[in-house]
Every structure is written in structure tokens, then in C-alpha cells.
Design a protein around this motif. Sequence first.
Motif: not given
Length: 230
Positions: A162-190
Amino acid sequence: MPSRRKVGAVMKTDVLTLAPDTPFKAVAVQLAAWNISGAPVVDEDRHVLGVVSQGDLLQHEAPHGRLGSRQAKHKADAVFAADLMTAPAVVVHAGDDVVLAAKLLEEHHFHRLPVVDGDGVLVGIVSRSDLLRVFLRTDREIRDEVRDEVILHEMAMDPASLYVAVHNGIVTLNGAVERESMIPVLVALIRRVDGVVEVRQTLTAHLDDRGISPVPPGQVGVLSKHKPHN
């Protein structure tokens, strides 16, 4: 899941305390010497009884005719800290989330809160400035935690995927994960990482599993007792 920083991690342990029988003038002198706006009043075992603030001192000095409550009039006649203090004190525990402490400070318009252990014994003090330190982490520190703690350890994914960038506390994520259901979990953890202000993502998934019903427990590999089998 990574948890937000706890109060015990940001509190100060060097705390000015006042005894219940501390005279009014001594209270004023000590607050001025420490350059603080308030201090907890504790008993001999350091149990928090209340808090004396500069506002309490001002109520003591206010003309009686302008006082609007019985408590205010009582403070105007106060001689010792026990009479000046606001009680019971609003406190937090060292294991509490800093978000809870921030909410209490905002709700009560306080500048600091006593921190106590499970027995109500004073262990520190936490102020608005202490809580703000959570959001003073560098972008690099935040990015490292997102990659190493969240993506690698919590999600068991390769951070390089995954591409992970942080600027002024704002996290930007790009890329592909295995399952759609993983996306909200990942965002919540971050979002729970200290210092994260916002998460912006354009993630995609190799498998859309949102409509797939989970297999009922106990059904996998079980042969029906109504059907003969060899």
C-alpha cells in the motif's frame, strides 16, 4: 487494535497538592509560585477531596452582594482550602483514554484534572496542554506506526503493498487489499493512531465479500444424520 494514548502517558506526576487546612493566603501564594490556575486538595493518604482554582479565590474576594449562590457565599467566607475547594472533584484515571479527559475538560471548562488510581489516590495531573501533545507527533512517526503497527501487525499485510503518506496528520492510502470488508477495518484502526487528524483513501479490493454470508457455526464438515453415508 492500537489504542489512543492513555492519560497516564501524558500526565505530570510532579503535582502541587493542598491540605484541607491550608490557609487562604497560602493557597494563593502557592498557586502563584507554581504558575498554575488550580490544585487538588488531598487528605493524609493523598485521596482527592476537591480542587481549589483561581476562580474559587476570586469568589472569596467578591463582594457578598454580587454572589448568586449559597456555595459562592460560603466560599466568600472561606478561611481554609477545605472551604474554598470545589467538591467532589472531577477526576480521571491513568488508564483512561485522553479523549475522555479532553471531553471532561471541555464540559466543565477546566484547565486541568487530577489523575487518580483505582483507590482514588492522586497519581498525577493532566492539563489541556498535556493532551495536545498527542497531536504534536511528526508525520514520519505517524506513518511509521501506520505501516508497522496497523498494516503489518494488526492487519497482517505487507506494508509495501500500500502507498501510505502523511501530511499535517492527514493519512492518504492508495492500493489494493484482499477483501472489500478489510477497508473499513483498516481505516478505523488508522483513525485511532495518535496524531491522526483524517484518513483519505482510494483503496480497492480483489474480492468484494460484502454480500457473502458467513457459514453458520457448527455446519462445516457435519454430515446430516438423516442421510446414510459410507
